[in-house]
Design an enzyme around this catalytic site. Sequence first.
Site, mmCIF file in Angstrom:
data_model
loop_
_atom_site.group_PDB
_atom_site.id
_atom_site.type_symbol
_atom_site.label_atom_id
_atom_site.label_comp_id
_atom_site.label_asym_id
_atom_site.label_seq_id
_atom_site.Cartn_x
_atom_site.Cartn_y
_atom_site.Cartn_z
ATOM 1 N N GLU A 134 -49.772 -10.503 -12.840
ATOM 2 C CA GLU A 134 -48.449 -11.099 -12.707
ATOM 3 C C GLU A 134 -47.350 -10.234 -13.316
ATOM 4 O O GLU A 134 -46.281 -10.091 -12.737
ATOM 5 C CB GLU A 134 -48.454 -12.480 -13.385
ATOM 6 C CG GLU A 134 -47.234 -13.310 -13.072
ATOM 7 C CD GLU A 134 -47.405 -14.747 -13.554
ATOM 8 O OE1 GLU A 134 -48.479 -15.331 -13.288
ATOM 9 O OE2 GLU A 134 -46.495 -15.279 -14.190
ATOM 10 N N ASP A 135 -47.623 -9.631 -14.455
ATOM 11 C CA ASP A 135 -46.545 -8.987 -15.211
ATOM 12 C C ASP A 135 -46.591 -7.465 -15.269
ATOM 13 O O ASP A 135 -45.725 -6.847 -15.868
ATOM 14 C CB ASP A 135 -46.520 -9.534 -16.651
ATOM 15 C CG ASP A 135 -46.125 -11.001 -16.682
ATOM 16 O OD1 ASP A 135 -45.462 -11.438 -15.728
ATOM 17 O OD2 ASP A 135 -46.484 -11.695 -17.641
#
Length: 722
Positions: free
Chosen positions: A90-91
């Site tokens: 996600e990051d």
Amino acid sequence: MLQIADSIEVERPQDKLILRLRSILSGYMEAAQIDDIVRAYHFGAEAHLGQFRKSGEAYICHPIAVAICLAEMHMDAKGIMAAILHDVIEDTAISKKELAQLFSQEVAELVDGVTKLSKIDSKSRAEAQAENVRKMFLAMTKDLRVIMVKLADRLHNMQTLGSMPSVKKRRIARETLDIYAPIANRLGMNQIRHQLESLGFKALYPGRHAVLKNAVKKARGNRREIVEIIENSIKNRLQQSGIDSEVEGREKNLYSIYQKMLNKKISFADVFDVYAFRILCDQVDTCYRILGIVHNLYKPVPGRFKDYIALSKANGYQSLHTVLVGPYGVPIEIQIRTHEMHRMSESGIAAHWLYKSDSEKAQLAGARANEWLRELLEIHKSAGDSLEFIDNLKIDLFPQEVFIFTPQGGIIKLPRGATIVDFAYAVHTDIGNACVSARIDKQLVPLQTQLENGVTVEVITASWARPNPLWLNYVVTAKARSSIRAYLKHFKQQEAITLGHRLLEKELQAMNLQLDAIPTDRIAILLSVLGVHSLDALLEDIGLGNKMPFLVAKRLNQDDIYAAVKLDDNEKGVESPLIIKGTEGMVVTLAKCCRPIPGDSIIGFFNPGKGIVVHHHECRNSSEIRKKQTSWLDVEWSADTTGEFSADLRIELLNQRGTLATVASTISEMDSNIENVTVVDQDDRVSVDLITLTVKDRVHLANIMRRLKKLFIVLKITRVKA
Ligand code: MN
């Protein structure tokens, strides 16, 4: 000097955390597995390098904290690795594929399961949030570890909320209380659930939290003496009976006190003036013996005893509950259970990892969770969109159940407030679809009857019966709701296909063609040109007004099927009108603005997704729509139309006592019913009313109006057409 500074190792928070993680892991894992986890840590630390938590710590501290939480539950190595890597997709720039190559497909799937969908701008926040929860659920049905990682992630995020902006804080807290704490509850993980609840409560209502905390602190001091008296007398009595057990005082958490005050609308004193104890023993039999002993010591309050050992809660919770009248009349709540039941009630499905080898119950918890997930998967399949799914999920997550018996003696568990229809669907979808009424303990009752605990229900079905949209107003289980919706969706689809078929056939006839006579390969080409997957889907599209039957027919007729059809308005003149009965159901609707009735000249409009809406020819709305769009068609009433149709009359009456009653009785003498009356305007002399009544057709209406005009109290009467 410099050299000295260099040699001093500054211990970073992540170093401390990883040390702690390693020491927990070494308690239950082999060295090789721990090495893999450390490798995941170095990889994660590298990937998150330069990212920081709002608190200022290096980002990697967060995933390690999540891993520590799971290690305390003895999560396996792959689960711990997924926890350490859970924010990587996600990051950071790392992909799922890379994770699979470096750490195995299993770990990659787990991480992907907790990864949010990439942002879709056009959606509202509620929709986006719902999409994400739905995605997580799908991943969770494949692997329960997904939800364990997610819950641990949420717990750490809640613990470190402090530095967030308050709007965001509140949103996260709300979601925690609405979705994650109930999921933890549903999976029997009470420890995590209570932590999530108290953190969520504090973040969402800091003021109320502080007040309650203070009140509890004060009350605790006043209670100490009486708690000791009760505890000692229970202990003594159990000892005298030769029972080996542990008695402990139990304090309610703030959130559950708050919930009780809110739901039962009672004061803090009333909630907190209950003295709660828990008694733990080794054997199930002993639980019942202890129950007898405490009932002998203090009088039980009638109707408050619950045997959750014989009939466990949906999440597997087992215990005996009873309420006693203690010294000075204070109420005492007692929970009695075995140590094993207690461990299960604290850790739920996590017990599967924690007490791996010895527990049959832990296995059962896993099986039960999987069964629940399977049910959810079914609900998910029939739910229309994510928001609907979340609604169903929420219904499912707050179980307060009643137990209902089938005539064969089977037990079905339903949420409180469930009706006959819910019960019928719980037995079987076919029974739900065909139910017409039921007998409760031999008495005939209507479908919307709410079920009481312990009754026996016999559902009565009929072969002609169909689900009714009105049922949606009172069913409470997700299964009933989604089955009814699925049925209606399918039903509407069938109607649309039939109408589409009629519309297309009519156009083809005007070209001297017939659908059956057209070669199938020609139809197949058309379907692929139009991008529709089947003939039924095309007919449905036509029936719902998404495609013009005239254009489809023309395309089937022309030599070059690939060429786009040019719409020439003049060519439309030759077609014959579509014959309707007005009772076709959901795909032909009569406009509410002008309420056309048989005999009126009418016009139809395609309304994408809804089908044909029929207006009166003179309706002001119809001329407006006609100006704007070309997708209208000539419609005519079928000669054999029967049924009741609504019409609106505007009527000016002398404003006297009883005039409306005279009008009503005249109308009913004429074999018509009044559906609605609205007073539009009124002064001393005249009252202007709008009456909606049912008629067979235009002649019937004309006769009624003629009769009404003869009444001297009626000053003026007109039919309303928009
Ligand atoms: Mn996270």
